[in-house]
Enzyme design. Sequence first.
Site, short mmCIF file in Angstrom:
data_model
loop_
_atom_site.label_atom_id
_atom_site.label_comp_id
_atom_site.label_asym_id
_atom_site.label_seq_id
_atom_site.Cartn_x
_atom_site.Cartn_y
_atom_site.Cartn_z
N ASP A 34 14.77 -21.30 -41.84
CA ASP A 34 14.75 -20.67 -43.17
C ASP A 34 15.94 -19.73 -43.37
O ASP A 34 16.36 -19.48 -44.49
CB ASP A 34 13.50 -19.81 -43.33
CG ASP A 34 12.25 -20.64 -43.41
OD1 ASP A 34 12.36 -21.83 -43.75
OD2 ASP A 34 11.17 -20.10 -43.13
N GLU B 130 7.07 -26.26 -47.14
CA GLU B 130 6.58 -25.08 -46.42
C GLU B 130 5.40 -24.52 -47.21
O GLU B 130 4.86 -25.17 -48.10
CB GLU B 130 7.69 -24.03 -46.24
CG GLU B 130 8.75 -24.46 -45.23
CD GLU B 130 9.55 -23.31 -44.65
OE1 GLU B 130 9.21 -22.14 -44.92
OE2 GLU B 130 10.53 -23.58 -43.92
N HIS C 21 18.57 -11.94 -32.69
CA HIS C 21 17.46 -11.97 -33.64
C HIS C 21 16.13 -12.31 -32.99
O HIS C 21 15.16 -12.67 -33.66
CB HIS C 21 17.78 -12.87 -34.83
CG HIS C 21 18.54 -12.14 -35.89
ND1 HIS C 21 19.64 -11.35 -35.59
CD2 HIS C 21 18.36 -12.02 -37.22
CE1 HIS C 21 20.10 -10.81 -36.71
NE2 HIS C 21 19.34 -11.19 -37.72
C1 LIG Z 1 14.87 -13.03 -40.06
C2 LIG Z 1 14.56 -14.14 -39.07
C3 LIG Z 1 14.28 -15.39 -39.54
C4 LIG Z 1 14.00 -16.43 -38.64
N1 LIG Z 1 13.71 -17.65 -39.14
C5 LIG Z 1 13.47 -18.68 -38.29
C6 LIG Z 1 13.15 -19.97 -38.79
O1 LIG Z 1 13.06 -20.21 -39.99
N2 LIG Z 1 12.94 -20.96 -37.89
C7 LIG Z 1 13.05 -20.75 -36.54
O2 LIG Z 1 12.90 -21.70 -35.78
N3 LIG Z 1 13.31 -19.54 -36.05
C8 LIG Z 1 13.52 -18.49 -36.90
N4 LIG Z 1 13.77 -17.26 -36.39
C9 LIG Z 1 13.74 -17.06 -34.93
C10 LIG Z 1 15.07 -17.39 -34.28
O3 LIG Z 1 15.30 -18.77 -34.25
C11 LIG Z 1 15.06 -16.91 -32.83
O4 LIG Z 1 14.79 -15.55 -32.77
C12 LIG Z 1 16.40 -17.17 -32.17
O5 LIG Z 1 16.30 -16.92 -30.80
C13 LIG Z 1 17.41 -16.24 -32.76
O6 LIG Z 1 18.69 -16.71 -32.52
P1 LIG Z 1 19.78 -15.71 -31.97
O7 LIG Z 1 21.04 -16.46 -32.07
O8 LIG Z 1 19.74 -14.39 -32.61
O9 LIG Z 1 19.31 -15.63 -30.46
P2 LIG Z 1 19.11 -14.37 -29.42
O10 LIG Z 1 18.03 -13.54 -29.97
O11 LIG Z 1 20.45 -13.73 -29.31
O12 LIG Z 1 18.73 -15.14 -28.14
C14 LIG Z 1 17.47 -15.79 -28.01
C15 LIG Z 1 17.27 -16.29 -26.58
O13 LIG Z 1 18.15 -17.36 -26.32
C16 LIG Z 1 19.08 -17.04 -25.31
N5 LIG Z 1 20.37 -17.50 -25.79
C17 LIG Z 1 21.12 -17.04 -26.83
N6 LIG Z 1 22.23 -17.78 -26.97
C18 LIG Z 1 22.17 -18.73 -26.02
C19 LIG Z 1 23.02 -19.81 -25.65
N7 LIG Z 1 24.16 -20.05 -26.31
N8 LIG Z 1 22.66 -20.58 -24.61
C20 LIG Z 1 21.52 -20.36 -23.94
N9 LIG Z 1 20.68 -19.36 -24.24
C21 LIG Z 1 21.00 -18.56 -25.27
C22 LIG Z 1 19.02 -15.53 -25.17
O14 LIG Z 1 19.34 -15.10 -23.86
C23 LIG Z 1 17.58 -15.25 -25.50
O15 LIG Z 1 16.75 -15.49 -24.41
C24 LIG Z 1 14.03 -16.19 -37.25
C25 LIG Z 1 14.30 -14.91 -36.78
C26 LIG Z 1 14.58 -13.89 -37.67
C27 LIG Z 1 14.86 -12.53 -37.14
#
Ligand SMILES: Cc1cc2nc3c(=O)[nH]c(=O)nc-3n(C[C@H](O)[C@H](O)[C@H](O)COP(=O)(O)OP(=O)(O)OC[C@H]3O[C@@H](n4cnc5c(N)ncnc54)[C@H](O)[C@@H]3O)c2cc1C
Length: 518
Positions: free
Chosen positions: A178, A290, A109
């Site tokens: 969120d 918020e 994400h």
């Molecule tokens: C619809 C939506 C709503 C969101 N709402 C919020 C919010 O309310 N608050 C907020 O803070 N953020 C929010 N986000 C952002 C979100 O927290 C970040 O995009 C986060 O990185 C997504 O988590 P993911 O598991 O999909 O990570 P990925 O996109 O899969 O990874 C993000 C980064 O972290 C690294 N990574 C992933 N897993 C690990 C691990 N286990 N150990 C070490 N590194 C790792 C990856 O290599 C990459 O660099 C939102 C994003 C979206 C799309």
Amino acid sequence: MAPRRTCLKPAAFLLTLSLLIALTSAAGHGCCNRPPWLETFRRRSLLPVDIINLDSNDTSEFSADYGNIIKAAPSAVLHPSSPADIAELVRSAYNAPQPFKIAARGHGHSVRGQALAPGGVVVDMAALGDGGANDRINVRAAPDANSPPYVDAGGEQLWIDVLRETLKSGLAPRSWTDFLHLTVGGTLSNAGIGGQTYRFGPQIANVYELDVVTGKGEIMTCSREINSDLFYGALGGLGQFGVITRARIALERAPQRVRWLRLFYTDFGNFTRDQELLISMPAGGFDYVEGQALLGQKGVDNSSFFSSADVEKVAALAAQFDGLYMLEGGVYYDSSSSVDEKLEVLLKQLSFVPGLNFSNDVSYTDFLARVPELPDDGTLHPWLNLFLPKSRVRDFQIGVFKGIIKDTDPAALVLLYPMNKNKWDEGMSAAIPNEEVFYTVGLLRFATAENWKFLDGQNDEILRFCEEAGIEMKQYLPHYTTQEDWKKHFGDKWDRFAELKRKFDPKVLLSPGQHIFA
Ligand SMILES: Cc1cc2nc3c(=O)[nH]c(=O)nc-3n(C[C@H](O)[C@H](O)[C@H](O)COP(=O)(O)OP(=O)(O)OC[C@H]3O[C@@H](n4cnc5c(N)ncnc54)[C@H](O)[C@@H]3O)c2cc1C
Ligand SMILES: *[C@@H]1O[C@H](CO)[C@@H](O)[C@H](O)[C@H]1NC(C)=O
Ligand SMILES: *[C@@H]1O[C@H](CO)[C@@H](O)[C@H](O)[C@H]1NC(C)=O
Ligand SMILES: *[C@@H]1O[C@H](CO)[C@@H](O)[C@H](O)[C@H]1NC(C)=O
Ligand SMILES: *[C@@H]1O[C@H](CO)[C@@H](O)[C@H](O)[C@H]1NC(C)=O
């Protein structure tokens, strides 16, 4: 249930070592065009050859992210069955004549390719939780008489699943995003912010311990006391020092219900003043704070909050004032008699437009899980998230809301709410402004292939505006492509960040999609 600990039992290690490698058609074109390192990896690692799986569909799923803007295929995807599998992969890369890049992918994400590994290996973190009976979320309701409750959750776990599991014991984490279809490791690599951050700090400030597979392929447990440099580095560390495979997260007793409020303002100063008042109340105020900017005559949608008459009333006001501000609050409770009294007192102190306050009453779970996962319909997400010092938020409103994006009208969600710096742990990697209260602004705009570049150009213009106006903001979920910009982003923290990189990922293998180290 006993807390899960990572321990390397050699026999079990060999038995469960089942790496599934999927070769991309892009890099592979069938069998004979693989990158040389992959052949070396296959020869040297302990893997039985027959579990190496050729599936060109697989890598396409790992070539893009939620942003839908950046696309780049890995050469292979690892579906680990244990943290030891990840350690084996990293050791192979570390020892290879030509080391290859590795990115953990949580739920993908990110919006700027942060979880991609062009030409390298993406680790499909979700596979860690595929082992049938879920032993990757373990709640300890009463660790011992003096310790608060906690949950040990796999880095690959979605927060929605952590919530469901902890609620079985009447407990829940206290700081949330969120949206809950994000992984523990993904949000802890950034910060994890939401309406509870003002009171409990971001999610990274609510962690007791981590297991991390470092860039040397070692599995290390770390906390404030043990291997503390790795602990503080990895929290907010953008995946640069290791792969988080377990996090021990603080829990509290879960409330039963939430009175969920939406209060409307025509005046920006009153809106932010009320938000700041609410986040100055340590307890007894709102449990969640918020807010949103409804720009350019945008009203509200028909929802359980508003009657048709309300929708019209809000729309008329939005047209008259060319936009509105909406404070969103939540008050947690178990018995409704006390919440009514408490709210009556609190609402009297606020300056929303009289009568334009609406409330909804929902279960705690429905409140936390209020944002659903939407199917990927090809929408592009050139999102921009910033942290702004409180002293400059008015300048930002004038320059950006009433200036740069004033007449732009794609579907957009514009979040704006304050947090207290003293709830952040400055020893952690996340970069924040140097002011006691700072705001997060999220320009969450939904784009098409035709208009995304225009919107992204506006994002650049906003960054330039901040630069020229001397607004000392920090990007949240940062996206930079030059090390100069990263140095500026981390500021005082840069030297330590770079030193930790040399210590824990000296061959610069991990999370290359962040573009921090060449
Ligand atoms: C619809 C939506 C709503 C969101 N709402 C919020 C919010 O309310 N608050 C907020 O803070 N953020 C929010 N986000 C952002 C979100 O927290 C970040 O995009 C986060 O990185 C997504 O988590 P993911 O598991 O999909 O990570 P990925 O996109 O899969 O990874 C993000 C980064 O972290 C690294 N990574 C992933 N897993 C690990 C691990 N286990 N150990 C070490 N590194 C790792 C990856 O290599 C990459 O660099 C939102 C994003 C979206 C799309
Ligand atoms: C790949 O995707 C196509 C189209 O969706 C499908 O027909 C095919 O069976 C898939 N192949 C594999 C190996 O999953
Ligand atoms: C809102 O939804 C209700 C029920 O779905 C419907 O009766 C009403 O007409 C809608 N109002 C508007 C303004 O769309
Ligand atoms: C802002 O708040 C003050 C104090 O409550 C109030 O007097 C004033 O009318 C409000 N302004 C607007 C535009 O709502
Ligand atoms: C709106 O606020 C007033 C106090 O200003 C309160 O009495 C009323 O109950 C609130 N309405 C809703 C729907 O919350």
